[in-house]
Enzyme design. Structure first.
Site, PDB file in Angstrom:
ATOM      1  NE  ARG A 110      17.247 -23.529  -3.002  1.00  0.00           N
ATOM      2  CZ  ARG A 110      17.951 -24.645  -2.797  1.00  0.00           C
ATOM      3  NH1 ARG A 110      18.019 -25.551  -3.757  1.00  0.00           N
ATOM      4  NH2 ARG A 110      18.562 -24.846  -1.655  1.00  0.00           N
TER       5      ARG A 110
ATOM      6  CG  ASP B 237      19.467 -31.667   3.259  1.00  0.00           C
ATOM      7  OD1 ASP B 237      18.978 -30.520   3.209  1.00  0.00           O
ATOM      8  OD2 ASP B 237      20.552 -31.963   2.720  1.00  0.00           O
TER       9      ASP B 237
HETATM   10  C1  S3P Z   1      24.487 -29.097   0.801  1.00  0.00           C
HETATM   11  C2  S3P Z   1      24.346 -28.196   1.823  1.00  0.00           C
HETATM   12  C3  S3P Z   1      23.065 -27.892   2.474  1.00  0.00           C
HETATM   13  C4  S3P Z   1      22.028 -28.983   2.184  1.00  0.00           C
HETATM   14  C5  S3P Z   1      21.989 -29.347   0.726  1.00  0.00           C
HETATM   15  C6  S3P Z   1      23.351 -29.882   0.284  1.00  0.00           C
HETATM   16  C7  S3P Z   1      25.827 -29.322   0.220  1.00  0.00           C
HETATM   17  O1  S3P Z   1      22.571 -26.664   1.999  1.00  0.00           O
HETATM   18  O2  S3P Z   1      20.756 -28.572   2.618  1.00  0.00           O
HETATM   19  O3  S3P Z   1      21.013 -30.352   0.497  1.00  0.00           O
HETATM   20  O4  S3P Z   1      26.039 -30.332  -0.485  1.00  0.00           O
HETATM   21  O5  S3P Z   1      26.710 -28.488   0.466  1.00  0.00           O
HETATM   22  P1  S3P Z   1      23.023 -25.242   2.625  1.00  0.00           P
HETATM   23  O6  S3P Z   1      24.458 -25.028   2.325  1.00  0.00           O
HETATM   24  O7  S3P Z   1      22.136 -24.233   1.946  1.00  0.00           O
HETATM   25  O8  S3P Z   1      22.746 -25.336   4.085  1.00  0.00           O
END
Ligand code: S3P
Length: 403
Positions: A123, A316
């Site tokens: 990632r 999500d």
């Molecule tokens: C999250 C942010 C989101 C989300 C992840 C949890 C967080 O990701 O998809 O499941 O807790 O800050 P991104 O920051 O990559 O958008």
């Protein structure tokens, strides 16, 4: 029989249930509890692997964490009391842990290494490493700083004035954790509103941060004070039960004490647009996070188009929204969702491929998917694979064998 043709559950779903604690809030409570001064208690902490990884990293950094099975108690060290870990910090499968810890540790005066599982090592990490380097961080990743493992030689950082290229709460939170430790004004501007749990938690721990539109400003360094946190149920977990009720005639569910932070519940706006019967009661404030009981009843749904600013607020939930759309009359279009490609799996591909394998009429696009809903036709059935992604597994769990 109509009931047998339906892609839902065979009997109406009725009752009340409490989903587990919010994952994003649990991560942040563990991190902020450790870097605050004094004692923090956490009730409702999500004991899933991801949040347990965060807890074990904070322990390795010197926080005194006890868990009596109900309440988690953290005796925080303050930012300055964190110590160099004796071994690598393993975040497992958790993107939130690795990205937030990059921001936290870049400003601590010691060496640390962050690793995770195979999915974490694929990632993108440059989205966090590049802005941290602009703040002066000595931080490196594999493949020209693109991927983990990540090595950090912590040092004093400059505050950040940074425009995020994508709306990402993980990136924003990493930079806020760095900014809280840097001397001066950090200003972060997002292209769209991402979840704001970090901002709310900074305030709950006695810190100061101002948000105006998509710009977030704080002045560092700040010292935080331990507090008592109650974690509401995770809307992203509630989403699976909401969909189960919406696709099964005669259902009525009440999901109790679920977080309804507006930056997290874009799915509710979409569902209402599709014709869903969904309402909130018993609204409360839990440490600056809104929570409520969610009541949802079965209703026939129609297709919708979803994109733009709504996407970060339901990112999500897209796998389960795709499943729901197979049962909504008409053509549902999900667009502007290219971020799905860099989640635990490429969720555009895994959602489309796995739903196709069990008979859904769905196609992949560059930045999302198109789903043709046929509420009256059964799926052909077949075997499908979660591809090691929890949200794909939960979505496929709704599969009802034909006949
Ligand atoms: C999250 C942010 C989101 C989300 C992840 C949890 C967080 O990701 O998809 O499941 O807790 O800050 P991104 O920051 O990559 O958008």
């Amino acid at each position: 029989m109509a009931e047998e043709r339906f892609y839902g559950y065979r009997k109406p779903l009725k009752g009340r249930l409490q989903v587990p604690g919010d994952k994003s809030i649990s991560h942040r409570a563990a991190i902020f509890g450790a870097v605050a001064h004094g004692t923090t208690t956490i009730r409702g902490f999500l004991r899933g692997d991801d949040c347990l990884s965060t807890l074990s990293c904070m322990r390795a950094l010197g926080a005194d964490v006890t868990d009596d099975g109900d309440l988690i108690t953290i005796r925080g060290t303050g930012f300055e009391g964190l110590k160099e870990p004796e071994s690598v910090l393993n975040v497992g499968n958790s993107g939130t842990t690795i990205r937030l810890l990059c921001g936290l540790l870049a400003a601590r005066p010691f060496f640390s290494v962050l690793i995770g599982d195979a999915s974490i090592h694929r990632r993108p990490m440059d989205r966090v490493l590049l802005p941290l380097k602009k703040m002066g961080a000595d931080i490196w990743g594999r493949a020209d700083d693109r991927y983990a493992p990540i090595a950090i030689k912590g040092r004093t950082l400059e505050p950040a004035v940074y425009q995020l290229p994508v709306a990402s709460a993980q990136v924003k939170s990493a930079l806020l954790l760095a900014g809280l430790q840097a001397k001066g004004k950090t200003v972060l501007t997002e292209p769209g509103a991402s979840r704001d749990h970090t901002e709310r938690m900074i305030r709950a721990f006695g810190g100061r941060i101002e948000s105006e539109g998509q710009a977030h400003t704080l002045i560092g360094p700040q010292s935080l004070k331990g507090t008592d946190i109650r974690v509401p149920g995770d809307f992203s977990s509630a989403a699976f039960f909401i969909v189960a009720a919406l696709i099964t005639p005669g259902s009525k569910l009440c999901l109790t004490s679920v977080g309804i932070n507006p930056t997290r519940i874009g799915m509710v706006d979409l569902l209402r647009q599709m014709g869903a019967d969904i309402s909130f009661t018993n609204e409360q404030d839990w440490n600056g996070e809104p929570a409520a009981d969610i009541v949802v009843r079965y209703a026939p749904l129609k297709a919708a188009t979803v994109g733009g600013a709504l996407i970060p607020k339901l990112i999500d939930e897209i796998p389960i929204i795709a499943l729901l759309a197979t049962q909504a009359e008409g053509k549902t279009i999900i667009k502007d969702a290219a971020e799905l490609k860099v989640k635990e799996t490429n969720r555009i591909k895994t959602t489309v491929n796995e739903l196709k394998r069990i008979g859904a009429d769905i196609e992949e696009t560059d930045d999302g998917m198109i789903i043709y809903g046929h509420p009256d036709q059964p799926f052909s059935g077949g075997s499908a694979d979660s591809c090691g992604d929890h949200r794909i597994g939960m979505m496929l769990g709704h599969r009802q064998p034909k006949g």
